[in-house]
Design a protein around this motif. Structure first.
Motif, PDB file in Angstrom:
ATOM      1  N   LEU A 251      44.524   2.756  49.819  1.00 52.21           N
ATOM      2  CA  LEU A 251      44.817   3.824  50.297  1.00 52.21           C
ATOM      3  C   LEU A 251      43.625   4.789  50.996  1.00 52.21           C
ATOM      4  O   LEU A 251      42.546   4.703  50.234  1.00 52.21           O
ATOM      5  N   PHE A 252      43.844   5.293  51.980  1.00 52.65           N
ATOM      6  CA  PHE A 252      42.974   6.232  52.687  1.00 52.65           C
ATOM      7  C   PHE A 252      43.264   7.519  52.285  1.00 52.65           C
ATOM      8  O   PHE A 252      44.265   7.971  51.817  1.00 52.65           O
ATOM      9  N   PRO A 253      42.198   8.530  52.050  1.00 50.37           N
ATOM     10  CA  PRO A 253      42.308   9.842  51.641  1.00 50.37           C
ATOM     11  C   PRO A 253      43.697  10.694  52.086  1.00 50.37           C
ATOM     12  O   PRO A 253      44.278  11.211  51.115  1.00 50.37           O
ATOM     13  N   ASP A 254      43.903  10.680  53.263  1.00 49.22           N
ATOM     14  CA  ASP A 254      45.112  11.330  54.120  1.00 49.22           C
ATOM     15  C   ASP A 254      46.478  10.722  53.363  1.00 49.22           C
ATOM     16  O   ASP A 254      47.324  11.415  53.124  1.00 49.22           O
ATOM     17  N   THR A 255      46.347   9.262  53.071  1.00 50.95           N
ATOM     18  CA  THR A 255      47.625   8.586  52.736  1.00 50.95           C
ATOM     19  C   THR A 255      47.915   9.043  51.338  1.00 50.95           C
ATOM     20  O   THR A 255      48.846   9.425  50.785  1.00 50.95           O
ATOM     21  N   ARG A 256      46.532   9.184  50.381  1.00 47.39           N
ATOM     22  CA  ARG A 256      46.757   9.593  49.030  1.00 47.39           C
ATOM     23  C   ARG A 256      47.529  10.994  48.846  1.00 47.39           C
ATOM     24  O   ARG A 256      48.404  11.490  48.269  1.00 47.39           O
ATOM     25  N   ALA A 257      46.847  11.770  49.833  1.00 52.34           N
ATOM     26  CA  ALA A 257      47.362  13.436  49.655  1.00 52.34           C
ATOM     27  C   ALA A 257      48.663  13.390  50.263  1.00 52.34           C
ATOM     28  O   ALA A 257      49.509  14.225  49.593  1.00 52.34           O
ATOM     29  N   ALA A 258      49.259  12.615  51.131  1.00 54.88           N
ATOM     30  CA  ALA A 258      50.685  12.632  51.602  1.00 54.88           C
ATOM     31  C   ALA A 258      51.427  12.166  50.540  1.00 54.88           C
ATOM     32  O   ALA A 258      52.628  12.914  50.378  1.00 54.88           O
ATOM     33  N   LEU A 259      51.245  11.174  49.909  1.00 57.40           N
ATOM     34  CA  LEU A 259      52.103  10.733  48.795  1.00 57.40           C
ATOM     35  C   LEU A 259      52.012  11.724  47.507  1.00 57.40           C
ATOM     36  O   LEU A 259      52.995  11.940  46.820  1.00 57.40           O
ATOM     37  N   ALA A 260      50.916  12.415  47.300  1.00 61.12           N
ATOM     38  CA  ALA A 260      51.030  13.311  46.333  1.00 61.12           C
ATOM     39  C   ALA A 260      51.677  14.614  46.803  1.00 61.12           C
ATOM     40  O   ALA A 260      52.359  15.192  45.906  1.00 61.12           O
TER      41      ALA A 260
ATOM     42  N   ASP B 213      56.158  27.032  35.214  1.00 63.09           N
ATOM     43  CA  ASP B 213      54.860  26.482  34.975  1.00 63.09           C
ATOM     44  C   ASP B 213      54.754  25.035  35.211  1.00 63.09           C
ATOM     45  O   ASP B 213      53.541  24.943  35.491  1.00 63.09           O
ATOM     46  N   ASP B 214      55.727  24.201  35.237  1.00 64.96           N
ATOM     47  CA  ASP B 214      55.843  22.862  35.691  1.00 64.96           C
ATOM     48  C   ASP B 214      55.003  22.675  37.136  1.00 64.96           C
ATOM     49  O   ASP B 214      54.095  21.744  37.123  1.00 64.96           O
ATOM     50  N   THR B 215      55.681  23.552  38.059  1.00 67.87           N
ATOM     51  CA  THR B 215      55.007  23.553  39.364  1.00 67.87           C
ATOM     52  C   THR B 215      53.766  24.009  39.598  1.00 67.87           C
ATOM     53  O   THR B 215      52.979  23.833  40.132  1.00 67.87           O
ATOM     54  N   GLU B 216      53.660  25.341  38.896  1.00 68.78           N
ATOM     55  CA  GLU B 216      52.355  26.012  39.008  1.00 68.78           C
ATOM     56  C   GLU B 216      51.137  24.945  38.673  1.00 68.78           C
ATOM     57  O   GLU B 216      50.182  24.856  39.136  1.00 68.78           O
ATOM     58  N   GLN B 217      51.417  24.326  37.458  1.00 63.99           N
ATOM     59  CA  GLN B 217      50.417  23.502  37.237  1.00 63.99           C
ATOM     60  C   GLN B 217      50.241  22.008  37.855  1.00 63.99           C
ATOM     61  O   GLN B 217      49.052  21.529  38.310  1.00 63.99           O
ATOM     62  N   ALA B 218      51.379  21.530  38.219  1.00 63.51           N
ATOM     63  CA  ALA B 218      51.049  20.581  39.273  1.00 63.51           C
ATOM     64  C   ALA B 218      50.414  20.800  40.795  1.00 63.51           C
ATOM     65  O   ALA B 218      49.755  20.008  41.262  1.00 63.51           O
ATOM     66  N   CYS B 219      50.809  22.215  41.273  1.00 62.49           N
ATOM     67  CA  CYS B 219      49.831  22.837  42.193  1.00 62.49           C
ATOM     68  C   CYS B 219      48.431  22.717  41.940  1.00 62.49           C
ATOM     69  O   CYS B 219      47.667  22.383  42.939  1.00 62.49           O
ATOM     70  N   CYS B 220      47.958  23.134  40.611  1.00 62.08           N
ATOM     71  CA  CYS B 220      46.802  23.015  40.538  1.00 62.08           C
ATOM     72  C   CYS B 220      46.118  21.657  40.432  1.00 62.08           C
ATOM     73  O   CYS B 220      44.737  21.586  41.023  1.00 62.08           O
ATOM     74  N   LEU B 221      47.001  20.822  39.983  1.00 59.13           N
ATOM     75  CA  LEU B 221      46.247  19.577  40.034  1.00 59.13           C
ATOM     76  C   LEU B 221      46.263  18.571  41.495  1.00 59.13           C
ATOM     77  O   LEU B 221      45.028  18.215  41.841  1.00 59.13           O
ATOM     78  N   VAL B 222      47.212  18.931  42.272  1.00 58.54           N
ATOM     79  CA  VAL B 222      47.179  18.687  43.625  1.00 58.54           C
ATOM     80  C   VAL B 222      45.954  19.094  44.503  1.00 58.54           C
ATOM     81  O   VAL B 222      45.412  18.667  45.321  1.00 58.54           O
ATOM     82  N   LYS B 223      45.857  20.661  43.875  1.00 60.32           N
ATOM     83  CA  LYS B 223      44.546  21.122  44.736  1.00 60.32           C
ATOM     84  C   LYS B 223      43.381  20.592  44.384  1.00 60.32           C
ATOM     85  O   LYS B 223      42.499  20.458  45.242  1.00 60.32           O
ATOM     86  N   ALA B 224      43.322  20.467  43.019  1.00 59.92           N
ATOM     87  CA  ALA B 224      41.880  19.793  42.655  1.00 59.92           C
ATOM     88  C   ALA B 224      41.691  18.229  43.356  1.00 59.92           C
ATOM     89  O   ALA B 224      40.670  18.211  43.705  1.00 59.92           O
ATOM     90  N   LEU B 225      42.795  17.627  43.473  1.00 64.44           N
ATOM     91  CA  LEU B 225      42.869  16.346  43.856  1.00 64.44           C
ATOM     92  C   LEU B 225      42.383  16.572  45.530  1.00 64.44           C
ATOM     93  O   LEU B 225      41.349  15.586  45.781  1.00 64.44           O
ATOM     94  N   THR B 226      42.901  17.405  46.191  1.00 69.17           N
ATOM     95  CA  THR B 226      42.660  17.197  47.578  1.00 69.17           C
ATOM     96  C   THR B 226      41.280  18.118  48.110  1.00 69.17           C
ATOM     97  O   THR B 226      40.511  17.781  48.805  1.00 69.17           O
ATOM     98  N   ASP B 227      40.915  18.958  47.103  1.00 67.42           N
ATOM     99  CA  ASP B 227      39.560  19.459  47.328  1.00 67.42           C
ATOM    100  C   ASP B 227      38.469  18.696  47.167  1.00 67.42           C
ATOM    101  O   ASP B 227      37.488  18.634  47.768  1.00 67.42           O
ATOM    102  N   ASP B 228      38.400  17.577  46.451  1.00 66.84           N
ATOM    103  CA  ASP B 228      37.614  16.909  45.656  1.00 66.84           C
ATOM    104  C   ASP B 228      37.714  15.272  46.006  1.00 66.84           C
ATOM    105  O   ASP B 228      36.922  14.666  45.630  1.00 66.84           O
ATOM    106  N   ASP B 229      38.844  15.072  46.385  1.00 64.25           N
ATOM    107  CA  ASP B 229      39.123  13.600  46.798  1.00 64.25           C
ATOM    108  C   ASP B 229      39.105  12.836  45.451  1.00 64.25           C
ATOM    109  O   ASP B 229      38.573  11.724  45.550  1.00 64.25           O
ATOM    110  N   GLY B 230      39.569  13.485  44.724  1.00 60.99           N
ATOM    111  CA  GLY B 230      39.818  12.927  43.146  1.00 60.99           C
ATOM    112  C   GLY B 230      39.780  13.903  42.124  1.00 60.99           C
ATOM    113  O   GLY B 230      39.746  15.420  42.466  1.00 60.99           O
TER     114      GLY B 230
END
Length: 282
Positions: free
Chosen positions: A5-14, A39-56
């Motif tokens: 997977l390339f980074p853009d594909t990872r981000a799209a799947l997430a 809070d379920d969504t708020e925490q998931a948003c934090c997780l997706v933001k962390a992944l996309t900011d740092d590519d991991g």
């Protein structure tokens, strides 16, 4: 898995998984439109933001996002509020997580309910998905059962996203069992493989009433496995079971949307859901 997977594909799947998670959460919460997410969504948003900011996953960055963005009015449990306030005020996350529940760590479902987008991100490796599921859980959940629940959901979403990409049938519960650490959560997932109906699954596995990984993750993954191509059916099954409906629907919805894509989520449901925060969608 036989693909990279390339980074853009990872981000799209997430992002697709986050759409399914957030709509399931908001619909399960039972508010009239606009459906307010929790809070379920708020925490998931934090997780997706962390992944996309740092590519991991940089766990320090993830913890900072959790502490910075948490809103107690979103339905956090009292223990989570104390922990996240400590993190916001500068307590290192390993100390805050280890101190929870009189030093036992949290066995709750908080790490699991946010985990599906992380699994979709790691659709190319179930081993890596399991490892990262545990690492992400440890930021707030030091108890082995809380970690096991998060690993199970992460792997389930990785399996679902991989099946979508490869166009192959999938034994979702079997794959999850193969990668979930030995725990009561794993034992319950094993029982889930023999259950035929949603009513039996809720009765035997729990419907999230105790807000534990043990009594919510096995049921949510049973639902996902039996409705993998039917997002509305998965969410409605969680709602019909009662209990912690927003959390079970968030987990099941995040896994199913990893398989169907955001197109599997009814457009009217997406429009009825409260918009996600600008800091994750911008």
């Amino acid at each position: 898995m036989s693909f990279t997977l390339f980074p853009d594909t990872r981000a799209a799947l997430a992002t697709d998984s986050l759409a399914g998670l957030s709509v399931g959460d908001a619909r399960g919460a039972g508010h009239g439109p606009p459906w307010r997410w929790t809070d379920d969504t708020e925490q998931a948003c934090c997780l997706v933001k962390a992944l996309t900011d740092d590519d991991g996953l940089d766990r320090d960055h993830f913890a900072d996002l959790l502490g910075r963005h948490f809103d107690a009015s979103r339905g956090y449990g009292s223990g989570a509020v104390v922990m996240l306030r400590q993190i916001r005020e500068g307590t290192p996350w390993p100390i805050a997580a280890a101190a929870a529940f009189d030093g036992q760590g949290s066995a709750g479902n908080g790490a699991a309910m946010r985990a599906a987008p992380l699994g979709a991100w790691h659709a190319d490796s179930l081993v890596h998905a399991a490892t990262e599921g545990a690492r992400a859980a440890e930021v707030t959940h030091a108890h082995p059962e809380g970690i096991a629940g998060a690993v199970a959901v992460t792997v389930a979403a990785a399996v679902a996203a991989a099946a979508r990409l490869e166009g192959q049938p999938v034994d979702l519960l079997g794959a999850v069992l193969a990668h979930t650490p030995h725990s009561r959560v794993r034992d319950s997932l094993g029982r889930a493989t023999t259950i035929r109906t949603a009513a039996e699954a809720a009765h035997e596995l729990g419907n999230g009433t105790r807000s534990l990984a043990l009594d919510s993750v096995p049921f949510a993954l049973w639902v996902a496995a039996h409705h993998l191509d039917d997002y509305p059916g998965a969410v409605q099954a969680c709602i019909a079971a009662g209990g912690d409906m927003d959390t079970t629907a968030a987990m099941a919805g995040g896994v199913v949307a990893a398989y169907t894509g955001a197109d599997g989520v009814p457009g009217e449901w997406l429009r009825a859901r409260e918009p996600l925060p600008d800091w994750v969608t911008g």
